[in-house]
Write a protein that holds these residues in place. Structure first.
Motif, PDB file in Angstrom:
ATOM      1  N   ASN A  80       0.815  -1.187  -0.017  1.00 52.65           N
ATOM      2  CA  ASN A  80      -0.036   0.066   0.097  1.00 52.65           C
ATOM      3  C   ASN A  80       0.800   1.216  -0.062  1.00 52.65           C
ATOM      4  N   ASP A  81       1.957   1.214  -0.562  1.00 52.78           N
ATOM      5  CA  ASP A  81       2.944   2.487  -0.212  1.00 52.78           C
ATOM      6  C   ASP A  81       2.367   3.545  -1.208  1.00 52.78           C
ATOM      7  N   PHE A  82       1.867   3.100  -2.405  1.00 47.15           N
ATOM      8  CA  PHE A  82       1.347   4.201  -3.178  1.00 47.15           C
ATOM      9  C   PHE A  82       0.066   4.234  -3.500  1.00 47.15           C
ATOM     10  N   THR A  83      -0.787   3.592  -2.462  1.00 43.44           N
ATOM     11  CA  THR A  83      -2.163   3.638  -2.894  1.00 43.44           C
ATOM     12  C   THR A  83      -2.801   5.153  -3.025  1.00 43.44           C
ATOM     13  N   GLY A  84      -3.558   5.316  -3.666  1.00 43.30           N
ATOM     14  CA  GLY A  84      -4.301   6.589  -4.020  1.00 43.30           C
ATOM     15  C   GLY A  84      -3.792   7.630  -4.699  1.00 43.30           C
ATOM     16  N   LEU A  85      -2.448   7.317  -5.128  1.00 38.68           N
ATOM     17  CA  LEU A  85      -1.725   8.341  -6.075  1.00 38.68           C
ATOM     18  C   LEU A  85      -1.956   8.070  -7.401  1.00 38.68           C
ATOM     19  N   ASN A  86      -3.335   8.319  -7.786  1.00 41.20           N
ATOM     20  CA  ASN A  86      -3.637   8.051  -9.024  1.00 41.20           C
ATOM     21  C   ASN A  86      -3.441   8.764 -10.113  1.00 41.20           C
ATOM     22  N   GLN A  87      -2.583  10.111 -10.024  1.00 38.68           N
ATOM     23  CA  GLN A  87      -2.158  11.091 -10.817  1.00 38.68           C
ATOM     24  C   GLN A  87      -0.630  10.631 -11.341  1.00 38.68           C
ATOM     25  N   LEU A  88       0.039   9.782 -10.389  1.00 36.28           N
ATOM     26  CA  LEU A  88       1.382   9.784 -10.431  1.00 36.28           C
ATOM     27  C   LEU A  88       1.875   9.106 -11.603  1.00 36.28           C
ATOM     28  N   SER A  89       2.791   9.825 -12.546  1.00 30.76           N
ATOM     29  CA  SER A  89       3.402   9.515 -13.645  1.00 30.76           C
ATOM     30  C   SER A  89       4.890   8.935 -13.701  1.00 30.76           C
TER      31      SER A  89
END
Length: 139
Positions: A80-89
């Protein structure tokens, strides 16, 4: 006179928005201070490099497009380290001590196109770690 001064301040601010530092937006739930800036296109960039982090901290702004965790001492990329970072490119993880990437750690990061993992100690990359990354072009 106050109205004219206010217009001047507004114009001064809007002209100088190439790199705006955002104060408390980068203090996450574990209290780690990261630097946040908006680039000229209004994209949020979060810089947590060189903070001697041994894990990915919770609470990174969900609208972040670029996140930099380079030059830390992170050892494992968890589910879950990057959960919710939906805009991350773009995700910079180079020059850490990462040895393990847990299956699903990058799931649902559909916009992620670049992950830099150079100069780590990777020994275990679980099957499916990079499965749901349709825009990934650089690893």
């Amino acid at each position: 006179m106050p109205l004219l001064y206010g217009v001047f301040l507004l114009l001064s601010f809007t002209i100088n928005v190439n790199s705006v530092t955002v104060g408390n937006l980068c203090t996450n739930t574990v209290g780690t201070k990261c630097d946040c800036t908006y680039d000229g296109a209004g994209r949020l960039e979060v810089n947590c490099s060189k903070r001697t982090l041994d894990l990915v901290p919770a609470g990174i702004q969900p609208d972040a497009v670029v996140v930099d965790f380079s030059d830390n001492i992170i050892t494992t990329i968890e589910l879950n380290d990057f959960t919710g970072l939906n805009q991350l490119s773009t995700l910079y993880l180079q020059r850490n001590l990462i040895s393990t990437i847990v299956q699903g750690a990058f799931d649902k990061l559909y916009k992620l196109s670049t992950i830099n993992l150079q100069n780590n100690k990777l020994t275990v990359i679980q099957s499916g770690s990079f499965t749901y990354l349709p825009n990934l072009v650089s690893l």
